[in-house]
Design a protein around this motif. Structure first.
Motif, PDB file in Angstrom:
ATOM      1  N   GLY A   1      36.680  29.356  49.729  1.00  0.00           N
ATOM      2  CA  GLY A   1      36.893  30.445  51.617  1.00  0.00           C
ATOM      3  C   GLY A   1      38.208  31.289  51.549  1.00  0.00           C
ATOM      4  N   LEU A   2      37.957  32.352  52.058  1.00  0.00           N
ATOM      5  CA  LEU A   2      38.856  33.424  51.700  1.00  0.00           C
ATOM      6  C   LEU A   2      40.127  33.189  52.973  1.00  0.00           C
ATOM      7  N   THR A   3      39.442  31.928  54.042  1.00  0.00           N
ATOM      8  CA  THR A   3      40.844  31.767  54.392  1.00  0.00           C
ATOM      9  C   THR A   3      41.741  30.141  53.931  1.00  0.00           C
ATOM     10  N   ARG A   4      40.824  29.953  53.919  1.00  0.00           N
ATOM     11  CA  ARG A   4      41.309  27.991  52.582  1.00  0.00           C
ATOM     12  C   ARG A   4      42.159  28.764  51.415  1.00  0.00           C
ATOM     13  N   ALA A   5      42.087  29.785  50.872  1.00  0.00           N
ATOM     14  CA  ALA A   5      42.478  30.492  49.869  1.00  0.00           C
ATOM     15  C   ALA A   5      43.558  30.649  50.088  1.00  0.00           C
ATOM     16  N   LEU A   6      43.825  31.642  51.301  1.00  0.00           N
ATOM     17  CA  LEU A   6      44.858  32.526  51.684  1.00  0.00           C
ATOM     18  C   LEU A   6      45.924  30.889  51.808  1.00  0.00           C
ATOM     19  N   ASP A   7      45.344  29.932  52.452  1.00  0.00           N
ATOM     20  CA  ASP A   7      46.372  29.412  53.088  1.00  0.00           C
ATOM     21  C   ASP A   7      47.102  28.139  51.561  1.00  0.00           C
ATOM     22  N   LEU A   8      46.361  27.928  50.635  1.00  0.00           N
ATOM     23  CA  LEU A   8      46.799  26.855  49.442  1.00  0.00           C
ATOM     24  C   LEU A   8      47.809  27.771  48.426  1.00  0.00           C
ATOM     25  N   ALA A   9      47.180  29.686  48.822  1.00  0.00           N
ATOM     26  CA  ALA A   9      48.183  30.720  47.879  1.00  0.00           C
ATOM     27  C   ALA A   9      49.634  30.591  48.443  1.00  0.00           C
TER      28      ALA A   9
ATOM     29  N   PHE B   1      51.064  29.680  42.959  1.00  0.00           N
ATOM     30  CA  PHE B   1      52.599  30.507  41.940  1.00  0.00           C
ATOM     31  C   PHE B   1      52.995  31.170  43.081  1.00  0.00           C
ATOM     32  N   VAL B   2      53.047  31.362  44.092  1.00  0.00           N
ATOM     33  CA  VAL B   2      54.483  31.859  44.708  1.00  0.00           C
ATOM     34  C   VAL B   2      55.341  30.993  44.691  1.00  0.00           C
ATOM     35  N   ASN B   3      55.761  29.721  44.529  1.00  0.00           N
ATOM     36  CA  ASN B   3      56.461  28.894  44.491  1.00  0.00           C
ATOM     37  C   ASN B   3      57.871  29.384  43.311  1.00  0.00           C
ATOM     38  N   VAL B   4      56.839  30.261  41.805  1.00  0.00           N
ATOM     39  CA  VAL B   4      57.978  30.676  41.893  1.00  0.00           C
ATOM     40  C   VAL B   4      58.148  32.369  41.963  1.00  0.00           C
ATOM     41  N   GLY B   5      58.098  32.779  42.650  1.00  0.00           N
ATOM     42  CA  GLY B   5      57.652  34.143  42.890  1.00  0.00           C
ATOM     43  C   GLY B   5      56.474  35.060  42.570  1.00  0.00           C
ATOM     44  N   LEU B   6      55.683  33.953  42.431  1.00  0.00           N
ATOM     45  CA  LEU B   6      54.754  35.243  41.350  1.00  0.00           C
ATOM     46  C   LEU B   6      53.873  34.945  41.811  1.00  0.00           C
ATOM     47  N   GLY B   7      52.342  35.597  41.904  1.00  0.00           N
ATOM     48  CA  GLY B   7      51.053  35.815  42.719  1.00  0.00           C
ATOM     49  C   GLY B   7      50.052  35.471  41.468  1.00  0.00           C
ATOM     50  N   PRO B   8      48.683  35.610  42.546  1.00  0.00           N
ATOM     51  CA  PRO B   8      47.695  34.558  41.627  1.00  0.00           C
ATOM     52  C   PRO B   8      47.705  35.251  40.208  1.00  0.00           C
ATOM     53  N   ASP B   9      47.188  34.272  39.384  1.00  0.00           N
ATOM     54  CA  ASP B   9      46.843  34.800  37.961  1.00  0.00           C
ATOM     55  C   ASP B   9      45.801  33.748  37.519  1.00  0.00           C
ATOM     56  N   SER B  10      45.388  34.237  36.057  1.00  0.00           N
ATOM     57  CA  SER B  10      44.451  33.465  35.462  1.00  0.00           C
ATOM     58  C   SER B  10      43.344  33.118  35.733  1.00  0.00           C
ATOM     59  N   GLY B  11      42.300  33.693  36.563  1.00  0.00           N
ATOM     60  CA  GLY B  11      41.339  33.621  37.329  1.00  0.00           C
ATOM     61  C   GLY B  11      41.382  33.497  39.024  1.00  0.00           C
ATOM     62  N   ALA B  12      42.623  33.120  39.563  1.00  0.00           N
ATOM     63  CA  ALA B  12      42.563  32.136  40.797  1.00  0.00           C
ATOM     64  C   ALA B  12      42.555  33.155  42.090  1.00  0.00           C
ATOM     65  N   SER B  13      42.484  34.446  42.025  1.00  0.00           N
ATOM     66  CA  SER B  13      42.207  35.209  42.729  1.00  0.00           C
ATOM     67  C   SER B  13      40.645  35.575  43.022  1.00  0.00           C
TER      68      SER B  13
END
Length: 263
Positions: free
Chosen positions: A164-172, A144-156
């Motif tokens: 886990g939070l650490t890996r989720a932040l890495d991916l997002a 999502f960050v690649n198009v200037g957006l935050g996560p949606d569709s339940g990704a967050s």
């Protein structure tokens, strides 16, 4: 209703055989990217599945080389070309949020058969399912960050719970793509197999589950889904009440008699 039937409606195909429904996204030329018509077709298909009493498990997959590439940006561009700004609040509530809520509300298990790329909302859709299986060629990108957006569709909600939070932040935050094998190591998916074996694997899992006690399967999905946000006391109370109901089923009675029968 028949044991075997299928329905092709616009952008999706729905097949039902022996209690297992397979719902396939069919925008192959657009990598199964979401547009308004695909959202409408998915909503109709999920409503039809929920209305059937012969469907015990749902497999969700894509046609061609993609599970889903997420939002169709060509559809978004037409809005900008007309001098307008797309109303993402309305789009999310009408389409993506409705889709994820409809999946979560299904009392039957949903298996994602990720056959290729799963990007953005497509990746979020995959991890919203109860069991996620991936082909070796699958790629996941919560970009999502690649198009200037935050996560949606339940990704967050789903992604931190999966990895886990650490890996989720890495991916997002990086928006990087990961292979099926890395996704397996991180906990994004539960099984990886050869491309040709993906649907046979998912059908085998689905057939096994379809042969189990329907009330027990529905209870397992509900208890585990709700358990991640409940207190321990609430989870224990819910387990107690669920077991009280399941303990009265014929399936439980027969299982007790069978296992306790002298060898």
């Amino acid at each position: 209703m028949t044991d075997t039937d299928h329905l092709t409606c616009g952008r999706v195909r729905l097949d039902v055989e022996a209690g297992v429904a397979t719902l396939t996204l069919c925008r192959e030329k657009r990598m199964n990217a979401f547009d308004e018509a695909l959202h409408a077709a998915l909503a109709d298909a999920l409503q039809a599945i929920r209305a059937r009493d012969d469907v015990r498990v749902l497999i969700l997959t894509g046609s061609g080389r993609a599970f889903s590439a997420g939002q169709d940006l060509v559809e978004r561009r037409t809005c900008f070309d007309s001098g307008e700004v797309p109303d993402l609040r309305a789009s999310l509530e009408r389409n993506y949020n409705a889709l994820i809520r409809a999946l979560a509300a299904l009392p039957i298990p949903v298996i994602a058969a990720v056959n290729g790329v799963a990007f953005g909302a497509g990746a979020a859709l995959a991890i919203a399912c109860d069991i996620v299986c991936a082909a070796e060629s699958a790629r996941f990108q919560f970009g999502f960050v690649n198009v200037g957006l935050g996560p949606d569709s339940g990704a967050s909600w789903f992604l931190p719970r999966a990895v886990g939070l650490t890996r989720a932040l890495d991916l997002a935050l990086t928006g990087r793509a990961v292979s099926a094998r890395e996704a397996l190591e991180m906990g994004v998916v539960s099984r990886v197999t050869a491309d040709a074996d993906l649907l046979p694997l998912c059908r085998s899992i689905a057939t096994d589950i379809a042969g189990r006690s329907g009330p027990a399967v529905a209870a397992i999905k509900a208890r585990l889904r709700e358990g991640v946000v409940q207190s321990l006391d609430s989870a224990l109370d819910a387990e107690r009440d669920t077991q009280a109901d399941l303990g009265r089923t014929e399936f439980y009675r027969e299982a007790v008699l069978q296992f306790s029968r002298p060898k």
